[in-house]
Design a protein around this motif. Sequence first.
Motif, short mmCIF file in Angstrom:
data_model
loop_
_atom_site.label_atom_id
_atom_site.label_comp_id
_atom_site.label_asym_id
_atom_site.label_seq_id
_atom_site.Cartn_x
_atom_site.Cartn_y
_atom_site.Cartn_z
N VAL A 10 -19.02 4.33 -18.13
CA VAL A 10 -19.36 3.42 -19.23
C VAL A 10 -19.05 4.07 -20.57
O VAL A 10 -18.53 3.42 -21.49
N ALA A 11 -19.35 5.37 -20.69
CA ALA A 11 -19.06 6.08 -21.94
C ALA A 11 -17.57 6.13 -22.21
O ALA A 11 -17.12 5.98 -23.36
N LEU A 12 -16.77 6.33 -21.16
CA LEU A 12 -15.32 6.32 -21.32
C LEU A 12 -14.86 4.94 -21.77
O LEU A 12 -14.00 4.80 -22.65
N GLY A 13 -15.43 3.90 -21.17
CA GLY A 13 -15.08 2.54 -21.57
C GLY A 13 -15.41 2.25 -23.02
O GLY A 13 -14.64 1.59 -23.74
N ALA A 14 -16.56 2.78 -23.46
CA ALA A 14 -16.95 2.58 -24.86
C ALA A 14 -15.96 3.25 -25.80
O ALA A 14 -15.64 2.73 -26.87
N ARG A 15 -15.44 4.43 -25.40
CA ARG A 15 -14.45 5.12 -26.22
C ARG A 15 -13.14 4.33 -26.27
O ARG A 15 -12.50 4.23 -27.33
N LEU A 16 -12.77 3.71 -25.17
CA LEU A 16 -11.56 2.88 -25.15
C LEU A 16 -11.73 1.69 -26.09
O LEU A 16 -10.81 1.33 -26.85
N ARG A 17 -12.90 1.07 -26.06
CA ARG A 17 -13.17 -0.06 -26.94
C ARG A 17 -13.11 0.37 -28.41
O ARG A 17 -12.58 -0.35 -29.26
N GLU A 18 -13.67 1.54 -28.68
CA GLU A 18 -13.66 2.06 -30.04
C GLU A 18 -12.22 2.23 -30.55
O GLU A 18 -11.90 1.86 -31.68
N LEU A 19 -11.36 2.78 -29.72
CA LEU A 19 -9.97 2.98 -30.11
C LEU A 19 -9.29 1.63 -30.36
O LEU A 19 -8.48 1.50 -31.30
N ARG A 20 -9.60 0.64 -29.54
CA ARG A 20 -8.99 -0.68 -29.71
C ARG A 20 -9.44 -1.33 -31.01
O ARG A 20 -8.60 -1.85 -31.78
N THR A 21 -10.74 -1.30 -31.28
CA THR A 21 -11.23 -1.96 -32.48
C THR A 21 -10.77 -1.24 -33.75
O THR A 21 -10.48 -1.89 -34.78
N GLU A 22 -10.66 0.10 -33.68
CA GLU A 22 -10.17 0.84 -34.84
C GLU A 22 -8.72 0.47 -35.16
O GLU A 22 -8.28 0.57 -36.31
N ALA A 23 -7.98 0.05 -34.13
CA ALA A 23 -6.59 -0.36 -34.33
C ALA A 23 -6.48 -1.82 -34.78
O ALA A 23 -5.37 -2.33 -35.01
#
Length: 280
Positions: A10-23
């Motif tokens: 779940v933590a890895l998924g949250a990091r992926l989401r963070e990268l997407r939204t930052e872009a």
Amino acid sequence: MSTDFQTARVALGARLRELRTEAGLNGKDLAERLGWQRSKVSRLENGKQTPSREDLEAWAKAVGESAAAEELQGRLQGLETQYRTWRRQLANGHRSRQELAVAETARTRLIRGVEVARIPGLFQTADYARCLFIANAEFRRTPRDTDEAVRARIQRQEALYEAGRSFRFLLWEAALYAQVCPREVMAAQLDRLCGLIGVGTVELGIIPFTAPLQRTPAHGFWIYDDRLVTVETINAELWLDDQENIDLYTRAWDWLNESAVYGHQAHRHIARARAGLALP
């Protein structure tokens, strides 16, 4: 699936989401860039699916953060250390996994285990092991290296006769009746179990069908000293080395042990299963 593994995913998924939204991308935009179904993006971000290394590299590139690929790969490696899929472990056949077991056994003084539907590998005859390896390779559609895997498994059993080691195993009585091989092979396997009762380094307990239980023997697991627990599932093997899980599985072993019988009583249960095969 272990709680620790799922929390990390779940933590890895949250990091992926963070990268997407930052872009500045939404899930649909990213899916189109990657050529994926939008549902895959959602599953990865919500910890419902484990990404591959290729997935992470593509994700980092798609959001314009190629440098983040190394960080994401590191997070994934942490997951894979604990959660080892059979697809990866058996990519070249069973032999390499058996050799890993040989090495792990060599560095361990006390192994405690529970098996509910099969005989532990340390106690298997070559023919019984061969039947399991063949069936497993067919089920998982992995390369068949049966002879090499059997040799490695038998090599591991040399540790049973080394002074200073201890092997304490519990078998749910069903394991004595599960015919995963021809009856004559099963008969020889049960004879082998009887022969192990009384070996100085081995304690073999049988948990009878009728025994009162504090806890049901839901699945098999092995405890290596007080440093590692391994648990097999259909799709993966968990390697748990945190103290909380080690304590939990140790307690499970202790509770099941209270329901087990040993010595002549264990021999009687094995002999009854052997007689049920109606072979010489």
